[in-house]
Design an enzyme around this catalytic site. Structure first.
Site, PDB file in Angstrom:
ATOM      1  N   GLY A  51      61.723  98.108  61.533  1.00  0.00           N
ATOM      2  CA  GLY A  51      62.354  97.198  60.564  1.00  0.00           C
ATOM      3  C   GLY A  51      62.839  96.006  61.362  1.00  0.00           C
ATOM      4  O   GLY A  51      63.288  96.182  62.497  1.00  0.00           O
ATOM      5  N   ASP A  52      62.755  94.798  60.819  1.00  0.00           N
ATOM      6  CA  ASP A  52      62.934  93.612  61.661  1.00  0.00           C
ATOM      7  C   ASP A  52      64.202  93.608  62.516  1.00  0.00           C
ATOM      8  O   ASP A  52      64.147  93.437  63.727  1.00  0.00           O
ATOM      9  CB  ASP A  52      62.786  92.318  60.835  1.00  0.00           C
ATOM     10  N   ASN A  60      63.082  84.948  58.077  1.00  0.00           N
ATOM     11  CA  ASN A  60      62.078  85.996  57.836  1.00  0.00           C
ATOM     12  C   ASN A  60      61.761  86.236  56.351  1.00  0.00           C
ATOM     13  O   ASN A  60      62.272  87.161  55.732  1.00  0.00           O
ATOM     14  CB  ASN A  60      62.623  87.307  58.431  1.00  0.00           C
ATOM     15  N   GLY A  62      54.572  80.510  66.728  1.00  0.00           N
ATOM     16  CA  GLY A  62      53.506  81.306  67.328  1.00  0.00           C
ATOM     17  C   GLY A  62      53.263  80.911  68.778  1.00  0.00           C
ATOM     18  O   GLY A  62      54.213  80.642  69.521  1.00  0.00           O
ATOM     19  N   ASP A 111      60.714  89.345  66.130  1.00  0.00           N
ATOM     20  CA  ASP A 111      61.892  90.224  66.284  1.00  0.00           C
ATOM     21  C   ASP A 111      62.229  90.402  67.757  1.00  0.00           C
ATOM     22  O   ASP A 111      63.397  90.361  68.157  1.00  0.00           O
ATOM     23  CB  ASP A 111      61.624  91.608  65.669  1.00  0.00           C
TER      24      ASP A 111
HETATM   25  P1  ADP Z   1      57.351  85.335  63.655  1.00  0.00           P
HETATM   26  O1  ADP Z   1      56.878  86.655  64.199  1.00  0.00           O
HETATM   27  O2  ADP Z   1      58.830  85.288  63.408  1.00  0.00           O
HETATM   28  O3  ADP Z   1      56.520  84.808  62.526  1.00  0.00           O
HETATM   29  P2  ADP Z   1      55.925  83.700  65.565  1.00  0.00           P
HETATM   30  O4  ADP Z   1      54.632  84.107  65.004  1.00  0.00           O
HETATM   31  O5  ADP Z   1      56.184  82.263  65.706  1.00  0.00           O
HETATM   32  O6  ADP Z   1      57.203  84.284  64.809  1.00  0.00           O
HETATM   33  O7  ADP Z   1      56.024  84.427  66.979  1.00  0.00           O
HETATM   34  C1  ADP Z   1      57.253  84.649  67.623  1.00  0.00           C
HETATM   35  C2  ADP Z   1      57.104  84.396  69.087  1.00  0.00           C
HETATM   36  O8  ADP Z   1      56.099  85.261  69.614  1.00  0.00           O
HETATM   37  C3  ADP Z   1      56.654  83.000  69.437  1.00  0.00           C
HETATM   38  O9  ADP Z   1      57.767  82.131  69.531  1.00  0.00           O
HETATM   39  C4  ADP Z   1      55.972  83.216  70.772  1.00  0.00           C
HETATM   40  O10 ADP Z   1      56.942  83.224  71.797  1.00  0.00           O
HETATM   41  C5  ADP Z   1      55.389  84.609  70.646  1.00  0.00           C
HETATM   42  N1  ADP Z   1      53.968  84.577  70.287  1.00  0.00           N
HETATM   43  C6  ADP Z   1      53.423  84.690  69.060  1.00  0.00           C
HETATM   44  N2  ADP Z   1      52.070  84.634  69.118  1.00  0.00           N
HETATM   45  C7  ADP Z   1      51.746  84.488  70.421  1.00  0.00           C
HETATM   46  C8  ADP Z   1      50.522  84.391  71.164  1.00  0.00           C
HETATM   47  N3  ADP Z   1      49.324  84.416  70.564  1.00  0.00           N
HETATM   48  N4  ADP Z   1      50.602  84.281  72.504  1.00  0.00           N
HETATM   49  C9  ADP Z   1      51.786  84.258  73.144  1.00  0.00           C
HETATM   50  N5  ADP Z   1      52.970  84.347  72.509  1.00  0.00           N
HETATM   51  C10 ADP Z   1      52.970  84.465  71.170  1.00  0.00           C
END
Ligand code: ADP
Length: 307
Positions: A28-29, A165, A227, A258
């Site tokens: 869970g987050d 979220n 991301g 998370d």
């Molecule tokens: P959430 O999971 O809250 O949607 P993100 O998708 O932005 O958030 O991912 C959260 C963090 O995970 C990012 O800030 C980054 O540091 C890391 N991350 C996500 N995808 C990648 C990736 N393909 N390669 C490296 N780090 C990643």
């Protein structure tokens, strides 16, 4: 010892490992964040604020909380309700889907347990973390009381941390969500939004737009996740853009955000600078996405963080 509270719902997770065989775990987050914070910063008290039942699965969940060295003094036990559950299914092309049974879970009753004596105890903590999912699962009739509780904690000096979220299916409509999020943004001292979440809810298509939106509130520290692209920050009038090293072999992005949140907050509570905290958090998130499921194996995670 610094204390951070993580308020939200931990669920029973079932994921298929082969035909007619499922593996059971808990996730869970906010729970995921609590675990990753504690694994990275054992000197911080990482405390769950939630409700479970008095059933055998709730007992097992509490055992796992204890194995992760989480503080469980604010894990309440509802006499009739049980934890929520979700199941991960994978179709022939490998696409995953999630099915939830959480509408009547114990965690939805959390406000019922936040009586004045408990709130007085919570007021001695350093941070109180809640997510958009924590908010969504609070019963509608309890939301007014919940906001008053949170206002009291903020007045007492507890820093309020919010990750929006957004999960559309947990809300009646976007208007209801935006109203609740507005209350959260007004009280928050630290926010950790993901661009994707806010673009779905408000139509933003850049971190700059998210930043402008957050700056309309009185928020001291804004960290925007995007991301592998970058992390954008704003704190003490300073704007930052942080590079993320993309992971080549992504296995499962569940709980990337998370892990980021838990490690970022643990680092900040430990007095680490914003820039270094973002870097540590990105390493944690990058590690977690190289393992299936929300919670990566403990040793693999700890080793990666020590490298
Ligand atoms: P959430 O999971 O809250 O949607 P993100 O998708 O932005 O958030 O991912 C959260 C963090 O995970 C990012 O800030 C980054 O540091 C890391 N991350 C996500 N995808 C990648 C990736 N393909 N390669 C490296 N780090 C990643």
């Amino acid at each position: 010892m610094k204390t951070i509270y993580f308020m939200g719902e931990c669920m029973i997770e079932l994921k298929p490992i082969e035909q007619a065989l499922m593996q059971q775990s808990f996730a869970g987050d906010v729970y995921n964040s609590a675990v990753y914070l504690k694994r990275s910063f054992p000197h911080i008290n990482s405390s769950m604020v939630t409700a479970v039942g008095v059933d055998a699965m709730s007992d097992k969940m509490l055992q796992v909380f204890a194995q992760e060295s989480l503080d469980i003094q604010f894990v309440f036990r509802h006499p009739e309700k049980v934890p929520g559950l979700y199941l991960i299914a994978t179709d022939e092309s490998g696409e995953r889907s999630f099915t939830y049974w959480r509408n009547d879970s114990a965690a939805r009753k959390i406000q019922h347990f936040l009586v004045p004596e408990t709130v007085r105890q919570l007021a001695s903590g350093d941070m109180f973390f809640l997510s958009g999912i924590s908010l969504a699962v609070i019963e509608e009739s309890a939301r007014g009381a919940f906001w008053r509780t949170l206002e009291g904690l903020k007045r007492a000096g507890v820093r309020i941390v919010f990750d929006p979220n957004y999960r559309a299916r947990l809300w009646r409509d976007k208007e209801q969500t935006r109203k609740q999020y507005d209350s959260a943004f007004r009280l928050a001292d630290v926010v950790l939004p993901g661009l994707e979440d806010l673009s779905e809810l408000y139509g933003f298509d850049s971190t700059a737009q998210v930043l402008r939106f957050c700056q309309d509130y009185d928020i001291a520290e804004i960290i925007i996740k995007n991301g592998p692209e970058s992390v954008v920050s704003w704190c003490d009038g300073r704007h930052g853009e942080h590079q993320v090293t993309p992971v080549e072999q992504v296995i499962d992005t569940t709980s990337a955000g998370d892990a980021f949140n838990g490690v970022y907050l643990g680092a900040r509570l430990s007095g680490i600078t914003l820039d270094s905290a973002v870097q540590l958090a990105a390493v944690a998130a990058g590690t977690v996405i190289q393992h299936p499921g929300a919670i990566a194996p403990k040793n693999a995670f700890i080793n990666a963080m020590q490298e």
